[in-house]
Scaffold this motif. Structure first.
Motif, PDB file in Angstrom:
ATOM      1  N   THR A 223      -0.286  -3.231  -6.114  1.00  0.00           N
ATOM      2  CA  THR A 223      -1.295  -4.230  -5.760  1.00  0.00           C
ATOM      3  C   THR A 223      -0.643  -5.608  -5.764  1.00  0.00           C
ATOM      4  O   THR A 223       0.241  -5.892  -6.583  1.00  0.00           O
ATOM      5  CB  THR A 223      -2.460  -4.225  -6.761  1.00  0.00           C
ATOM      6  OG1 THR A 223      -1.963  -4.467  -8.071  1.00  0.00           O
ATOM      7  CG2 THR A 223      -3.208  -2.904  -6.721  1.00  0.00           C
TER       8      THR A 223
ATOM      9  N   LYS B  15       0.831  -1.210   0.000  1.00  0.00           N
ATOM     10  CA  LYS B  15       0.000   0.000   0.000  1.00  0.00           C
ATOM     11  C   LYS B  15       0.861   1.253   0.000  1.00  0.00           C
ATOM     12  O   LYS B  15       0.550   2.240  -0.672  1.00  0.00           O
ATOM     13  CB  LYS B  15      -0.927  -0.010   1.216  1.00  0.00           C
ATOM     14  CG  LYS B  15      -2.029  -1.052   1.122  1.00  0.00           C
ATOM     15  CD  LYS B  15      -2.912  -1.020   2.372  1.00  0.00           C
ATOM     16  CE  LYS B  15      -4.026  -2.082   2.273  1.00  0.00           C
ATOM     17  NZ  LYS B  15      -4.870  -2.092   3.497  1.00  0.00           N
TER      18      LYS B  15
ATOM     19  N   GLU C 183       1.480  -3.966 -10.600  1.00  0.00           N
ATOM     20  CA  GLU C 183       0.832  -5.125  -9.989  1.00  0.00           C
ATOM     21  C   GLU C 183       1.829  -6.265  -9.811  1.00  0.00           C
ATOM     22  O   GLU C 183       2.670  -6.526 -10.677  1.00  0.00           O
ATOM     23  CB  GLU C 183      -0.327  -5.593 -10.860  1.00  0.00           C
ATOM     24  CG  GLU C 183      -1.127  -6.751 -10.239  1.00  0.00           C
ATOM     25  CD  GLU C 183      -2.283  -7.186 -11.133  1.00  0.00           C
ATOM     26  OE1 GLU C 183      -3.320  -7.597 -10.591  1.00  0.00           O
ATOM     27  OE2 GLU C 183      -2.133  -7.119 -12.372  1.00  0.00           O
TER      28      GLU C 183
ATOM     29  N   GLN D 137      -1.655  -9.638  -5.875  1.00  0.00           N
ATOM     30  CA  GLN D 137      -2.718 -10.600  -6.134  1.00  0.00           C
ATOM     31  C   GLN D 137      -2.161 -12.007  -5.962  1.00  0.00           C
ATOM     32  O   GLN D 137      -1.058 -12.324  -6.413  1.00  0.00           O
ATOM     33  CB  GLN D 137      -3.260 -10.424  -7.557  1.00  0.00           C
ATOM     34  CG  GLN D 137      -4.350 -11.417  -7.939  1.00  0.00           C
ATOM     35  CD  GLN D 137      -4.811 -11.208  -9.376  1.00  0.00           C
ATOM     36  OE1 GLN D 137      -4.622 -10.134  -9.941  1.00  0.00           O
ATOM     37  NE2 GLN D 137      -5.394 -12.235  -9.962  1.00  0.00           N
TER      38      GLN D 137
END
Length: 505
Positions: free
Chosen positions: A377, A372, A416, A379
């Protein structure tokens, strides 16, 4: 053999004419007729007949046997005796000249023709055999290998000049002796005698080679390194009739091999020194940058605390000092961990049953805050039917943490990171495959060096990331201990590390 030329040696004119008529009737050509031994020799030299029909009793000082002996010696022309004398003494004299036939008068035409044909055929075969023998002798004398032939009793029947030179024995003194006496072989290191290979050849009827480290002990005591093979000599019915031993002096070959080995060792030593020097330089660069930089920061912050009366500022500097100490300690621990992984021949592995659906989310939980902060991100993709993995949890956790650390470092804001797991049961053993993807591309030229110790990208500072160059080498060593493998690919703005593991047994 039609059209063969025949010399008739007969001192009775009527008989010689009769023979001429009969021979022409058979299709032969009478090259000449002689009535004495001396004339027979001259006619033979002059006309070069294919065969001589020789009467034993001739007029003059030289009889037929003496003439035949001279003709065969000079010209290698077969002789068939045609005579009325069959006493023992005459036969014994005639046998010495090795005639190709002996026909008693009176004879029949069929008997005469048959003996002539047999003599011509036999002489042709003998001539071919002699030519083959000369060719074989020349070949065996010209080749660079030693050749020794022996019979079924292991007695030497032939040696070529190379074998004579190597063993120190001449063929005339070696023939008839046992092969093991002439071909005395021993082990290079122990000098213990080695059994002659022809013993096994005679037993098995197969080709047999010598052990690699063999020396030949010559007649004068000289020790010559050799290699060889022994093969059976067989007749047309595949029966073993003897052996042939082929061997060669490999002194120069061994010297060349030893010289090449020394050259390779020297080259390896140079490479090792170059590698050591490179590692030393890398380590010094690491020390000068990664170790000195936190120390300089610490020193500066200590000075700031000393001159600053502000309690709040001092507290902030203490926090920064703690961060730099942690950074220094992490670097030292990485160095020690990698050193331990490199020198440990028997790593301590504690396999356990890892249920990845619950275990991996627990491992990556500490990264959520950092993700953060970096505006990234994370995943994770885990199939619901994923079987447990029997592996070392501590080592695998360190691998995942290091890979995610690198992903966090080099993935830009908004990028990501994906952690995926799949199970491949189509292979034996089945494989658990863990991949990490991040939105950063590594130049293709840098990929081959990515797992090298102390290696950092030349442009790593573009990402404002430091690093010791120890994380990925530690990952590779840990993967090896887990009996797995790891690969990296980078293209189209994406870097993927693929970790493949099997259950530890």
């Amino acid at each position: 053999m039609t059209n063969a030329k025949i010399l008739v040696v007969e001192d009775e004119a009527i008989v010689s004419k009769d023979l001429q008529y009969r021979l022409q009737k058979f299709g032969y050509t009478v090259s000449a007729i002689a009535s004495s031994g001396e004339e027979a020799i001259n006619k033979a030299i002059e006309t070069s007949p294919d065969l001589v029909l020789m009467d034993i009793r001739l007029k003059g000082a030289m009889d037929g046997i003496e003439a035949a002996q001279e003709i065969y010696k000079r010209l290698d022309i077969p002789v068939v005796y045609l005579t009325a004398y069959a006493d023992e003494k005459t036969l014994e004299r005639a046998k010495i000249t090795e005639p190709f036939g002996y026909i008693l008068k009176p004879f029949k035409e069929r008997e005469l023709q048959t003996n002539i044909e047999i003599a011509l055929t036999k002489h042709g075969l003998e001539r071919q055999l002699k030519a083959n023998k000369k060719w074989l002798d020349a070949l065996l004398k010209s080749i660079g290998d030693g050749v020794i032939a022996s019979n079924l009793q292991e007695l030497i029947t032939f040696m070529n000049p190379v074998a004579e030179n190597l063993t120190g024995w001449k063929q005339e003194e070696a023939c008839g002796r046992n092969l093991s006496e002439i071909f005395n072989i021993a082990n290079t290191e122990t000098h213990n005698s080695i059994e002659s290979p022809i013993i096994q050849v005679l037993q098995d009827g197969t080709i047999v080679g010598l052990p690699a480290e063999t020396i030949l002990i010559a007649k004068n005591g000289a020790k010559i390194p050799i290699d060889d093979s022994a093969a059976p000599i067989k007749d047309d019915k595949d029966n073993v009739t003897g052996t042939v031993l082929v061997f060669r002096d490999i002194t120069e070959r061994k010297r060349a091999i030893e010289a090449r080995q020394k050259q390779i060792e020297q080259e390896q030593l140079v490479l090792q020194w170059e590698e050591i020097n490179q590692l030393k330089n890398d380590f010094l660069n690491l020390v000068s940058h990664e170790l000195r930089s936190p120390l300089n920061n610490l020193k500066m912050m200590i000075q700031m605390i000393q001159i600053s009366p502000d309690t709040e500022s001092s507290h902030r500097y203490l926090e920064l000092m703690e961060t730099e100490c942690d950074r220094e300690l992490e670097l030292i621990n990485d160095l020690l961990d990698l050193q331990q992984l490199e020198i440990s021949s028997y790593p301590v592995i504690k396999p356990d049953m890892l249920f990845l659906q619950q275990w991996l989310p627990w491992v990556i939980q500490p990264f959520q805050i950092r993700i953060k902060e970096h505006q990234q991100t994370l995943q994770i993709n885990l199939p619901s039917n994923l079987p447990p993995l029997f592996s070392d949890g501590t080592s695998l956790e360190r691998i995942i943490v290091e890979l995610l650390n690198n992903a966090c470092k080099y993935t830009p804001a908004g990028g990501e990171i994906i952690l995926s797991v799949r199970y491949d049961s189509s292979e034996v053993p089945a494989k658990t495959i863990i991949t990490t993807n991040n939105s950063a591309e590594i130049p293709a030229t840098e990929l081959p060096r990515i797992f090298e110790k102390f290696y950092r990208f030349p442009n790593a500072d573009i990402w404002n990331q430091g690093g010791s160059g120890l994380g990925l080498p530690i990952v590779q060593k840990l993967v090896e201990q887990l009996q797995g493998n790891i690969q990296v690919e980078s293209a189209n703005g994406l870097t993927t590390f693929t970790l493949t593991l099997t259950d530890l047994i």
